[in-house]
Scaffold this motif. Sequence first.
Motif, PDB file in Angstrom:
ATOM      1  N   ASN A  35     -28.425  65.575  98.959  1.00  0.00           N
ATOM      2  CA  ASN A  35     -29.745  65.241  99.137  1.00  0.00           C
ATOM      3  C   ASN A  35     -30.608  66.015  99.736  1.00  0.00           C
ATOM      4  N   GLY A  74     -26.792  68.659  90.573  1.00  0.00           N
ATOM      5  CA  GLY A  74     -27.311  67.542  91.091  1.00  0.00           C
ATOM      6  C   GLY A  74     -28.124  67.591  92.516  1.00  0.00           C
ATOM      7  N   LYS A 291     -20.243  62.475  91.048  1.00  0.00           N
ATOM      8  CA  LYS A 291     -21.176  61.442  91.411  1.00  0.00           C
ATOM      9  C   LYS A 291     -22.650  61.890  90.674  1.00  0.00           C
ATOM     10  N   LYS A 292     -22.909  63.162  90.755  1.00  0.00           N
ATOM     11  CA  LYS A 292     -24.251  63.594  90.191  1.00  0.00           C
ATOM     12  C   LYS A 292     -23.939  63.056  88.649  1.00  0.00           C
ATOM     13  N   GLU A 294     -22.540  60.527  87.530  1.00  0.00           N
ATOM     14  CA  GLU A 294     -22.715  58.870  87.624  1.00  0.00           C
ATOM     15  C   GLU A 294     -24.077  58.673  87.467  1.00  0.00           C
ATOM     16  N   ARG A 295     -24.705  59.109  88.172  1.00  0.00           N
ATOM     17  CA  ARG A 295     -26.215  58.991  88.458  1.00  0.00           C
ATOM     18  C   ARG A 295     -27.318  59.303  87.346  1.00  0.00           C
ATOM     19  N   ARG A 296     -26.803  59.893  86.453  1.00  0.00           N
ATOM     20  CA  ARG A 296     -27.582  60.250  85.152  1.00  0.00           C
ATOM     21  C   ARG A 296     -27.564  59.334  84.347  1.00  0.00           C
ATOM     22  N   THR A 297     -28.437  59.316  83.403  1.00  0.00           N
ATOM     23  CA  THR A 297     -28.423  58.216  81.955  1.00  0.00           C
ATOM     24  C   THR A 297     -27.244  58.231  81.391  1.00  0.00           C
ATOM     25  N   LYS A 301     -24.541  61.285  80.771  1.00  0.00           N
ATOM     26  CA  LYS A 301     -23.295  61.098  81.329  1.00  0.00           C
ATOM     27  C   LYS A 301     -22.029  61.196  80.438  1.00  0.00           C
TER      28      LYS A 301
END
Length: 567
Positions: A35, A74, A291-292, A294-297, A301
């Motif tokens: 972050n 990410g 984790k990065k 998984e946060r994408r579209t 992904k």
Amino acid sequence: MHRRDSKVLIFILKINIFFWCIVSSVLSEDNFNTNKVIIIGGDYDYPPYEFINKEGKPDGYSVELSHAIADVMGFEIEIRLNKWSSARESLNAGEVDILQGMANSKEREHLYDFSPYTYVDQSVFARSGSPSINSLSDLNGHQVIVQRNGLMYDLLNNTSQDITLIPTDTHVAALRLLASGQYDYALVSNLPGLYLSKELGLSNIKPVFNIEGRNKYGYAVKKGNEELLAKFSQGLAILKNTGRQQAIYQKWLGGLNASPWTRLVIFTGVVAVVSLLISIVIIIWNRSLRKKVERRTKELKDQQLQLLHADKMASLGVLVSGVAHEINNPCGILTMNFPFIKDASEELTDLIDELGKESGSLTIAGVRYTQFKDVFPSILDDMHIASRKIRGIVDDLKHFASNDKAHLELNEMVDLNELVSTSIRLVINQIKHATDHFTVDYGDDLPLIKGSVQRIEQVLINLILNACQALDGKEQKIKITTYYQKELKLVIFTIKDHGVGIHKNDLSKLTDPFYTSKREQGGMGLGLSISAGIVRDHQGSLDFKSTQGKGTTVTLSLPLVQTEEHS
């Protein structure tokens, strides 16, 4: 490259991969805060690597590369370009986290850690008609323009040569001073010098001497910040493997390469392969990248998950083929010779018996013969079993990494109920040891499916044993159910245990190679990976649902009809 050098390079690669596997297994996503905005420093006038463009924004090869790394890894970045001397001071003062373009040298290695992505040459530029230069010693007695706090400034400032240094803030200033008739020579990076000479129309200057030895050029952090540097190294590996770095390179540097740069490209390619092989193994265990993703579209992904899977298979295919060859050869010799040794030992028993009677107290390997005679056959049997077990593990590894389905017989007609019953009989002792409450509910009139009896049985046994190992006591239950889902034409097998369960963050990693929660009990982390590969070969699916402390349900779905394009 000579054949002997190639063998040495391959050996070094294997050693690097082995040690990076050990190091990467202890990496945790908690060690890095994705972050945090990462501040990247650089030179505001060092084209084509980094510079401020006409719109007043950072631009260039290094800038675009940094944005690409941030994209795949990410994290967020902020690029601050300044005078090179100020950029270095900002890194030293902690005002920026990393520099995106610094040349490596012995003078700098005690201050910084580096992650290179290319090489830079240094050249002496001179005006047309100037005396020729054949070595650095020819610069004695001359005034030489260099970039302040640059690589050549550091080098010449620490020599005893009689050279008058004229420091400037940028390469542009150095070349313009030289072209305007001031001072004798300019010592600058070769590629930026060629680029700027062309862009500025400085036709009266040219490179006249290249300094021997290339310098690695890339990201640099203050000593001790290896964690941040590792993230950029991993991002570089992904970009190299997908070809994105090469596309960025061609955009900014491809048209500038003269013939001397051909060797640079080849050498950079070798370095890229080494870095790629090492980094792919790291990526397999890299939770933060997952984790990065998984946060994408969903579309992005899926693309990245496919890329990661391809990377893993390519890396493990190379690794396993080498390991399997090295292990199977000696193991094959052992397996082949054990029957001969056992037959020979049995035939020699009578002769040794006679010798024992004569001597009265015969010992072999420090053990009395009467005892040796009883235990030696079982020792040979144990050794034979162990060698075959090693070979079995290697075969499983080869199957896991292989993309070739030719070795699988997928044309057998499989009765799932019968296969479940057979699998239970094979592991009934483990089941009885794990639970007093084991039930099976066989579905009626299950249609036959097409596939490999042996491989599906391997999956079923693995799932049953996993369920047994998840229980804390014999009072906990295991239930198996089979049924036919007519609408989707799927034959279903489910196994539900009331064991320890799985943390939700670990569910997505269950089929990752070498992931296991039973490492201390000797688990290799290959069972579910191999099972998932077998299920994919049958165009089926494995689904895991679990609540920590309450148990796990695994659903195996196998299609009644397999499509031609996947067969």
